[in-house]
Design a protein around this motif. Structure first.
Motif, mmCIF file in Angstrom:
data_model
loop_
_atom_site.group_PDB
_atom_site.id
_atom_site.type_symbol
_atom_site.label_atom_id
_atom_site.label_comp_id
_atom_site.label_asym_id
_atom_site.label_seq_id
_atom_site.Cartn_x
_atom_site.Cartn_y
_atom_site.Cartn_z
ATOM 1 N N ARG A 1 1.917 14.729 -13.202
ATOM 2 C CA ARG A 1 0.762 15.406 -13.806
ATOM 3 C C ARG A 1 0.841 16.909 -13.590
ATOM 4 O O ARG A 1 0.585 17.697 -14.506
ATOM 5 N N GLU B 1 0.831 -1.209 0.000
ATOM 6 C CA GLU B 1 0.000 0.000 0.000
ATOM 7 C C GLU B 1 0.864 1.257 0.000
ATOM 8 O O GLU B 1 0.568 2.235 -0.695
ATOM 9 N N LYS C 1 3.904 1.492 -1.194
ATOM 10 C CA LYS C 1 4.521 1.583 -2.513
ATOM 11 C C LYS C 1 3.546 2.153 -3.537
ATOM 12 O O LYS C 1 3.889 3.014 -4.347
ATOM 13 N N VAL C 2 2.305 1.651 -3.480
ATOM 14 C CA VAL C 2 1.272 2.155 -4.389
ATOM 15 C C VAL C 2 1.026 3.643 -4.142
ATOM 16 O O VAL C 2 0.891 4.437 -5.081
ATOM 17 N N GLN C 3 1.006 4.045 -2.854
ATOM 18 C CA GLN C 3 0.778 5.450 -2.512
ATOM 19 C C GLN C 3 1.916 6.323 -3.034
ATOM 20 O O GLN C 3 1.687 7.423 -3.559
ATOM 21 N N GLN D 1 3.817 5.656 -5.600
ATOM 22 C CA GLN D 1 3.677 5.741 -7.052
ATOM 23 C C GLN D 1 2.572 6.713 -7.438
ATOM 24 O O GLN D 1 2.713 7.475 -8.400
ATOM 25 N N GLU D 2 1.475 6.699 -6.668
ATOM 26 C CA GLU D 2 0.399 7.647 -6.944
ATOM 27 C C GLU D 2 0.853 9.080 -6.728
ATOM 28 O O GLU D 2 0.525 9.980 -7.503
ATOM 29 N N ASN D 3 1.643 9.317 -5.657
ATOM 30 C CA ASN D 3 2.179 10.656 -5.397
ATOM 31 C C ASN D 3 3.101 11.098 -6.522
ATOM 32 O O ASN D 3 3.068 12.255 -6.955
ATOM 33 N N SER D 4 3.957 10.166 -6.980
ATOM 34 C CA SER D 4 4.867 10.486 -8.086
ATOM 35 C C SER D 4 4.089 10.809 -9.350
ATOM 36 O O SER D 4 4.421 11.738 -10.088
ATOM 37 N N ALA D 5 3.029 10.024 -9.596
ATOM 38 C CA ALA D 5 2.193 10.277 -10.774
ATOM 39 C C ALA D 5 1.528 11.642 -10.676
ATOM 40 O O ALA D 5 1.430 12.372 -11.669
ATOM 41 N N GLU D 6 1.074 12.019 -9.479
ATOM 42 C CA GLU D 6 0.461 13.333 -9.278
ATOM 43 C C GLU D 6 1.461 14.450 -9.535
ATOM 44 O O GLU D 6 1.133 15.474 -10.140
#
Length: 228
Positions: A67, A53, A55-57, A59-64
């Motif tokens: 963006r 979780e 790691k996924v978070q 990656q989501e932060n990096s994606a944000e």
């Protein structure tokens, strides 16, 4: 005599109860051990799930972040595009100034620095170059580019020319002709001019330049890059 069988029966029942109790404790221990193993497995799975979780978070932060950076870049590109379009419109609707002129024959030598007058007009868009005075007068304030080339074929003498803005020398290019052949010098410069500023070429004292009609060895050119 009757007490012996009763005693024996009592002893047998006590042993059976002890065995039953012992078997129950063994089963319970086994079950507790299995339960502990299951709990430990669940803890490991929970730990791995939490790590996944996180790691996924991340990656989501990096994606944000990516963006947000992409949006900022798009906005910056749009800003530059709008500015470029504005400049294109200004240039399309602004004055058009460009000239190229050439000498004819031999000019010099003189005992004092002399303004070069280029009589042969190749291009004079905007009529900013005066063929009688040799002066280019800026019709608008802006940034201009100027270039010149000079030539002479007299052995053992200096040749060259100087570019002036108003009464100030900006460039001086000279050469010594070591052999009986054509000697060339050239240069160019970008100048910021105010409306009415004058740019012209001057021949140093005791220098000479030579041209023949149609050869264009000695050229003076300039054009407006953009108005300001």
């Amino acid at each position: 005599m009757k007490r012996a069988p009763v005693l024996l029966l009592t002893l047998c029942l006590s042993g059976a109860l002890v065995r039953a109790e012992t078997a129950s404790e063994s089963d319970i221990r086994a079950e507790l051990g299995a339960l502990r193993a299951t709990v430990e497995e669940l803890r490991l799975m929970e730990s791995r799930l939490a790590a996944s979780e996180n790691k996924v978070q991340a990656q989501e932060n990096s994606a944000e972040d990516l963006r947000a950076e992409l949006i900022a870049t798009k906005m910056e590109l749009r800003h530059f595009k709008e500015r470029a379009e504005e400049m294109e419109k200004k240039m399309a609707g602004g004055p058009k100034v460009a000239f190229s002129v050439a000498l004819t024959g031999t000019v010099g030598t003189f005992n004092a620095e002399t303004t070069l007058i280029y009589p042969q007009v190749i291009t004079n868009i905007g009529n900013a170059y005066n063929v009688y005075t040799g002066f280019f007068t800026a019709p608008v304030s802006g940034v201009y580019f100027f270039r010149f080339n000079t030539m002479d074929g007299r052995k053992g003498y200096h040749m060259g020319a100087a570019l002036h803005k108003n009464n100030q020398r900006v460039l001086l290019n000279i050469a010594w002709n070591h052999q009986d052949d054509h000697e060339h010098v050239s240069n160019g410069v970008v100048l910021e001019l105010s409306q009415g500023d004058v740019v012209h070429m001057r021949l140093p004292a005791w220098y000479r330049v030579t041209d023949w009609v149609g050869h264009h060895y000695n050229i003076f050119s300039g054009f407006l890059l953009f108005a300001m």
